[in-house]
Design a protein around this motif. Sequence first.
Motif, PDB file in Angstrom:
ATOM      1  N   LEU A  60       0.819  -1.220   0.000  1.00  0.00           N
ATOM      2  CA  LEU A  60       0.000   0.000   0.000  1.00  0.00           C
ATOM      3  C   LEU A  60       0.848   1.263   0.000  1.00  0.00           C
ATOM      4  O   LEU A  60       0.463   2.284  -0.580  1.00  0.00           O
ATOM      5  N   PHE A  89      -4.508  -3.692  -1.017  1.00  0.00           N
ATOM      6  CA  PHE A  89      -5.650  -3.507  -0.113  1.00  0.00           C
ATOM      7  C   PHE A  89      -6.373  -4.832   0.107  1.00  0.00           C
ATOM      8  O   PHE A  89      -6.721  -5.186   1.238  1.00  0.00           O
ATOM      9  N   VAL A 511      -5.570   3.893  -2.540  1.00  0.00           N
ATOM     10  CA  VAL A 511      -6.028   2.782  -3.386  1.00  0.00           C
ATOM     11  C   VAL A 511      -6.753   3.297  -4.627  1.00  0.00           C
ATOM     12  O   VAL A 511      -6.542   2.803  -5.735  1.00  0.00           O
TER      13      VAL A 511
END
Length: 683
Positions: A60, A89, A511
Motif C-alpha cells: 500500500l 488492499f 487505493v
Amino acid sequence: MNFDLFSLIHGNFLIVLALYGAGILIPFFFPRQPRFQNLVAHGAAMSASAAGIVLGVLGLFANSPLVFYSPSTLPLFSIQFRLDTLSSFFVLLISLSSFPVSLYAVGYVREYEGRYPVGLIGGLYNAFVLSMTLVVMADNGFLFLILWEMMSLVSYFLVVTEHEKAETRYAGFFYLVMTHVGTVFIMICFLLFYQQSGSFAFEAFRSSGLAIPQTIRTLVFLTALVGFGTKAGIVPLHVWLPYAHPAAPSHVSALMSGVMIKTAIYGLVRVYFDLLGGQFPWWWGFTILVVGAVSALLGVMYALMEHDLKSLLAYHSVENIGIILLGIGAGMIFQSYGLSHLAALGLLAGLYHTINHAMFKGLLFLGAGSLLYSTHTRNMEEYGGLIRKMPWTALFFLIGAVSISGLPPSNGFISEWLTFQSLFLSFQIPDLLMKIFLPIGAAMLALTGALAMACFAKAFGISFLAMPRSPHAKQAAEVPVVMRIGMGIMAAYCVILGLVPMLVVPVLDRVIAPFTHISIANKVITGGGWTVEPMGVKFASISTPALALIMGLLIPLTLLLIVALSGRVRKRFYRTWGCGLNLKPRNEYTSTGFVQPIRQIFSMIYRPTVKLEAEMMEESRYFARRKRFELSFQPVFQRYLYDPVVRVLLAVAGRFRVIQAGSLHLYLSYIFLTLIALLLWAR
C-alpha cells in the motif's frame, strides 16, 4: 521504488507462499495425530496471514506497483503477479480476516477430530486462503482463471466437509454449478480482451482498454457483471449463498462470506476502473446502482424470515454486497459525468464498506459457529438465554450486530454514512434522471438499514435473551479460549475501523487515486483529523471518536443524574409479572412471531404459504388436542428463473441421448468425424 523495499516485499511474498505451502503439506505427514495436524495447519495459516498483513501494508505504501515474474513455456501464459495499491488492499483485507479466523479454527476444528480428516480440512483451508491471496495479485488473465478455479474448487471441498448429509451435498453441487457459470462469463470477458490485445497479460488489457470498440466494451461490462456478480451473490445470482455458506464449517463460512465474495468486488473494480480505463457511459453505473439497491433490499428482507442463524447471515451477505455496489455504482455515475472528486467519494465508500463487511460478517459467522459448537443446532428457535451461558460470545456477537446494523459509532455506520453522502450529492449531476434516482437509492439504503436493525434485534434477542427454549440451550457452555480470542480480535477490528476513519480514509485514498486521478483525503478528513466532511461542514460532517466519547459519557452521567434526583439507588428483585401465570419458554417471543408484522407488510414479495393442522378433542369440537403450524416462502427466483432453465436443459439433454447408443463402432465414428471437422477447420 528503491531496491531494498522491493527485496523486502519480494522476500515477504515468498514467506507467505512458503508458510501456506507448509500448511497444505505438513499435516499429511502425521496422519494419526489429528490434534497436531490441527495445530500445524492453522498455525501455519496464522503465520502466513501475519506475513500477508505485512505484505499488504508494504504494498500500500510503495511508490509504484511491484511485479513478480516467472517465465513459462506455455503459450499465452505467464506466472506474473502484480502488487499495486488495489491488490495490496485486498491482500491486507484477506490477511487481516484470516489471522483471527485461523486462531479460532484451532479450537473449532477439535469438534471434527475422529469424525472427519482434520489434516485434509487444514490443508484445504490453507489452499483456500492462499488461492484468494494470489487471485487478487494475478497479472495475467490465464493465471487469474486458474487461481479463480482453484479457489472455487477448494472452497467446494470445504463446503462438503459434512458430506454424509444430503443437504450438504446439494449445497455443494448447487455452489459448484453456479460458480462455474460465473467462471464461464469471466472467461468470455477475458477472451474479449484477448481478441483486442492479442495477449492475456493484464498490462496488454490495460493498454488496449480505451481503444476497444464501444460494443465490445459493453460486452466486457456485462460479462464481468454476471461472472463476478455470481461469486459476489448479487440478486438474482445469489441463490447459492443461503445453501453453501451455512453448510461449510463455520470458520470457512466466515472467510467465504467475509472475504471470498470480496474477490468478486476486486474483479469488478479491476475490470471497470483499471483494465477499461475508468471511462464508461452513465448507464453502466446506473445498472450497478440498481443491482446494488435491489440486492441490498431483497437480501435483508429474506434474512428477516430465516430461523437458521447461518442462513440469516448468508442473506445479509447479499444485502451488504448490495450496499458496496451502491457506493461503487454512484462512483461510476459521477465518473461518467466528469465529477472526479465525487467519483472518488463513491468508490471510497464502497471499499470502506468492503473491509467493514469482511470484519463484522466474519465476526458474526464466528459467533454463529460458537453457538453451533455449544448447542449443536443452527435453529434460533432452540436457543434462548445464552447470554448467561456464553457471556463472551454474546458480547462479541452484539458488537457484530451493532456494526452490521450501521449503528453509531461502529464501522458499519461510518461506511454507510459515507455511502449516503455520496448518493445525496447527486444534485451536482447535470441530469434530472440521475438527480431523481440516486436519492431513491439512498431511500432504499435507509429502508435496508432499518430492516437490518430489526433482523439483528431478532437474532440477538431470540438467541441470547429470555429463557432457554431447548435442552441444547440449557446445556450450552462458553467456547474454548482460542475461539474467544479469535472473535475478540474481529470485534476489535470492528471497533477500531469505526473510531479511526482518519486513518482508514487516507489509505483508501491511495487505493483509488490511480483510478480517479484525484486525491480527496485532505478534503474528506478535516478538523485536525477528527472530522469526516465529504463536502464541507455546511453539507454534512461527523466525528465518530467524539460521538463515541459522548455516548460513553451519557450512560454514567444519566446514572449519576438518577442518583442525584432520586437519592440512593436500591435494588429490589421480583419475578417478572406474567398475568398470574408461571412464565415458560413457550411464553416467549419466537423468531416467527417477531417478524410477523414485517411479513404481512411485504406479503406480496414473500408470498408465504401457511399450513395449519388441528386435531380436535372428541369431547368438543371447540377445543384442540394438538395444532401444527407450518410457514414457508416461495423461492421466487428458483421457481421462475432457474427451474425453467433446468427443465429446458434436461429436455435438450434427453434428446441428445439418442447418440449414446452403447456401440463402440458408433463412438469411433464420432471421433473420426470430429477429427475430420477439426482438420477442415484448421486448413
